[in-house]
Design a protein around this motif. Sequence first.
Motif, PDB file in Angstrom:
ATOM      1  N   THR A   1      -3.389  11.101  -0.605  1.00 27.91           N
ATOM      2  CA  THR A   1      -3.425  12.116   0.449  1.00 27.91           C
ATOM      3  C   THR A   1      -3.603  13.518  -0.102  1.00 27.91           C
ATOM      4  OG1 THR A   1      -1.016  12.342   0.355  1.00 27.91           O
ATOM      5  CG2 THR A   1      -1.924  10.738   1.922  1.00 27.91           C
ATOM      6  N   ALA A   2      -3.218  13.723  -1.348  1.00 24.98           N
ATOM      7  CA  ALA A   2      -3.301  15.051  -1.956  1.00 24.98           C
ATOM      8  C   ALA A   2      -3.324  14.895  -3.466  1.00 24.98           C
ATOM      9  CB  ALA A   2      -2.113  15.911  -1.543  1.00 24.98           C
ATOM     10  N   VAL A   3      -3.919  15.862  -4.122  1.00 19.75           N
ATOM     11  CA  VAL A   3      -3.916  15.924  -5.587  1.00 19.75           C
ATOM     12  C   VAL A   3      -3.040  17.098  -5.993  1.00 19.75           C
ATOM     13  CG1 VAL A   3      -5.319  16.312  -7.640  1.00 19.75           C
ATOM     14  CG2 VAL A   3      -6.222  14.926  -5.755  1.00 19.75           C
TER      15      VAL A   3
ATOM     16  N   LEU B   1       0.837  -1.195   0.000  1.00 18.39           N
ATOM     17  CA  LEU B   1       0.000   0.000   0.000  1.00 18.39           C
ATOM     18  C   LEU B   1       0.874   1.248   0.000  1.00 18.39           C
ATOM     19  CD1 LEU B   1      -2.816   1.338   0.341  1.00 18.39           C
ATOM     20  CD2 LEU B   1      -2.454   1.172   2.826  1.00 18.39           C
ATOM     21  N   THR B   2       0.604   2.160  -0.931  1.00  7.63           N
ATOM     22  CA  THR B   2       1.266   3.457  -0.913  1.00  7.63           C
ATOM     23  C   THR B   2       0.296   4.509  -0.404  1.00  7.63           C
ATOM     24  OG1 THR B   2       2.225   5.238  -2.248  1.00  7.63           O
ATOM     25  CG2 THR B   2       0.784   3.717  -3.394  1.00  7.63           C
ATOM     26  N   VAL B   3       0.777   5.337   0.508  1.00  8.85           N
ATOM     27  CA  VAL B   3       0.003   6.442   1.073  1.00  8.85           C
ATOM     28  C   VAL B   3       0.736   7.709   0.668  1.00  8.85           C
ATOM     29  CG1 VAL B   3      -0.970   7.442   3.172  1.00  8.85           C
ATOM     30  CG2 VAL B   3      -0.624   4.960   3.015  1.00  8.85           C
ATOM     31  N   ALA B   4       0.250   8.398  -0.343  1.00  8.79           N
ATOM     32  CA  ALA B   4       1.032   9.478  -0.946  1.00  8.79           C
ATOM     33  C   ALA B   4       0.142  10.371  -1.799  1.00  8.79           C
ATOM     34  CB  ALA B   4       2.166   8.885  -1.793  1.00  8.79           C
ATOM     35  N   GLY B   5       0.766  11.375  -2.409  1.00 14.30           N
ATOM     36  CA  GLY B   5       0.055  12.304  -3.268  1.00 14.30           C
ATOM     37  C   GLY B   5       0.057  11.853  -4.718  1.00 14.30           C
ATOM     38  N   SER B   6      -0.892  12.375  -5.473  1.00 14.43           N
ATOM     39  CA  SER B   6      -0.998  12.061  -6.895  1.00 14.43           C
ATOM     40  C   SER B   6      -0.181  13.060  -7.712  1.00 14.43           C
ATOM     41  CB  SER B   6      -2.466  12.131  -7.330  1.00 14.43           C
ATOM     42  OG  SER B   6      -2.581  12.106  -8.735  1.00 14.43           O
ATOM     43  N   ASP B   7       0.620  12.541  -8.633  1.00 13.58           N
ATOM     44  CA  ASP B   7       1.378  13.368  -9.576  1.00 13.58           C
ATOM     45  C   ASP B   7       0.685  13.265 -10.939  1.00 13.58           C
ATOM     46  OD1 ASP B   7       3.107  14.488 -11.415  1.00 13.58           O
ATOM     47  OD2 ASP B   7       4.796  13.170 -10.964  1.00 13.58           O
ATOM     48  N   SER B   8       0.034  14.346 -11.351  1.00 12.74           N
ATOM     49  CA  SER B   8      -0.725  14.306 -12.602  1.00 12.74           C
ATOM     50  C   SER B   8       0.164  14.031 -13.811  1.00 12.74           C
ATOM     51  CB  SER B   8      -1.489  15.619 -12.810  1.00 12.74           C
ATOM     52  OG  SER B   8      -0.615  16.737 -12.766  1.00 12.74           O
TER      53      SER B   8
ATOM     54  N   ALA C   1      -1.342  19.427  -9.321  1.00 11.58           N
ATOM     55  CA  ALA C   1      -1.223  19.764 -10.736  1.00 11.58           C
ATOM     56  C   ALA C   1       0.272  19.859 -10.981  1.00 11.58           C
ATOM     57  CB  ALA C   1      -1.912  21.083 -11.035  1.00 11.58           C
ATOM     58  N   GLN C   2       0.822  18.907 -11.709  1.00 10.66           N
ATOM     59  CA  GLN C   2       2.272  18.739 -11.763  1.00 10.66           C
ATOM     60  C   GLN C   2       2.680  18.251 -13.140  1.00 10.66           C
ATOM     61  OE1 GLN C   2       5.614  16.292  -9.065  1.00 10.66           O
ATOM     62  NE2 GLN C   2       3.482  16.414  -8.438  1.00 10.66           N
ATOM     63  N   ASN C   3       3.811  18.762 -13.635  1.00 10.28           N
ATOM     64  CA  ASN C   3       4.343  18.314 -14.914  1.00 10.28           C
ATOM     65  C   ASN C   3       5.862  18.313 -14.856  1.00 10.28           C
ATOM     66  OD1 ASN C   3       5.044  21.040 -15.167  1.00 10.28           O
ATOM     67  ND2 ASN C   3       3.261  21.504 -16.456  1.00 10.28           N
ATOM     68  N   SER C   4       6.511  18.300 -16.006  1.00  7.60           N
ATOM     69  CA  SER C   4       7.976  18.224 -16.033  1.00  7.60           C
ATOM     70  C   SER C   4       8.646  19.507 -15.564  1.00  7.60           C
ATOM     71  CB  SER C   4       8.457  17.881 -17.444  1.00  7.60           C
ATOM     72  OG  SER C   4       8.223  18.967 -18.333  1.00  7.60           O
ATOM     73  N   LEU C   5       7.872  20.584 -15.454  1.00  9.72           N
ATOM     74  CA  LEU C   5       8.423  21.883 -15.056  1.00  9.72           C
ATOM     75  C   LEU C   5       8.276  22.167 -13.567  1.00  9.72           C
ATOM     76  CD1 LEU C   5       7.107  24.022 -18.047  1.00  9.72           C
ATOM     77  CD2 LEU C   5       9.422  23.099 -17.717  1.00  9.72           C
ATOM     78  N   GLY C   6       7.383  21.449 -12.894  1.00 14.93           N
ATOM     79  CA  GLY C   6       7.199  21.697 -11.476  1.00 14.93           C
ATOM     80  C   GLY C   6       5.788  21.419 -11.021  1.00 14.93           C
ATOM     81  N   VAL C   7       5.481  21.897  -9.819  1.00 19.89           N
ATOM     82  CA  VAL C   7       4.161  21.710  -9.223  1.00 19.89           C
ATOM     83  C   VAL C   7       3.412  23.038  -9.307  1.00 19.89           C
ATOM     84  CG1 VAL C   7       2.893  21.071  -7.140  1.00 19.89           C
ATOM     85  CG2 VAL C   7       5.082  19.954  -7.657  1.00 19.89           C
TER      86      VAL C   7
END
Length: 261
Positions: A40-42, A8-15, A44-50
């Motif tokens: 735990t969190a959503v 189980l992973t408990v973590a944030g989503s990286d879009s 908005a993230q890409n190759s440039l940052g969050v």
Amino acid sequence: MSLPPRVLTVAGSDSGGGAGIQADLKTMLALGVHGMSVITAVTAQNSLGVQGAWPLPAHVVRAQFRSVVDDIGVQAVKTGMLASAELVEEVAGLLAGLSVPVVVDPVGISKHGDALLAASALDAVRTKLLPVATVATPNLDEVAWLTGVRVRSEADLRPAAEAVLAYGPRWVLVKGGHLDGDAVDLLTDGTTEHRLRAPRHDNRHTHGTGCTLASAIASGLAHGQPVPQAVASAKTYVTGAIAAGYPLGSGIGPVHHGWNL
């Protein structure tokens, strides 16, 4: 049919799919375990940052955890981005009720320098989360944040590890990837010490490295490997993933989670 171990992973989503929950689940698939998630969190993230991050309410995190653990069960847990003091305390309390290995990646800042944990959560990480960790996997910036110890050379790895161990994890893996020379990490439980070295690959596409390593360790533990073996195997896996990292977007691309398949 034999069932794969469950992690189980408990973590944030990286879009953008390079780190966080997405990296964790890809790693688990590549290493032969069934991955499950508590988001735990959503972001908005890409190759440039969050570009944005939105923590979920504690009761939503708790409901996801109970849903998975009470029905499917787990053989190991990995934690990543927990976003706030409230979520750190909630997750630490949930983990304290388990008797399986827990890998804590004390995520505080992203590859691009974006904050992923509130400053007010520092004390909760120290006093609530680290004590339930089987293995804690801080990088050098996270060691400094947690303990005030700054690592400038390989000789500083031991006092850094001792400072983290003082907060209660059974093992600590201090990741020395930001030092010059070979990528050397120090794994210790305060008595036994292992130094893990790997050649440094000239590849800037390393997004998701920390998430991937922690998930790989949890996968090894779920397979029944002792901590030193699980960490060594994870180091080999993530080194290959870094070597195969690929460009994505116009910034830093991800490591290649399927390089070994």
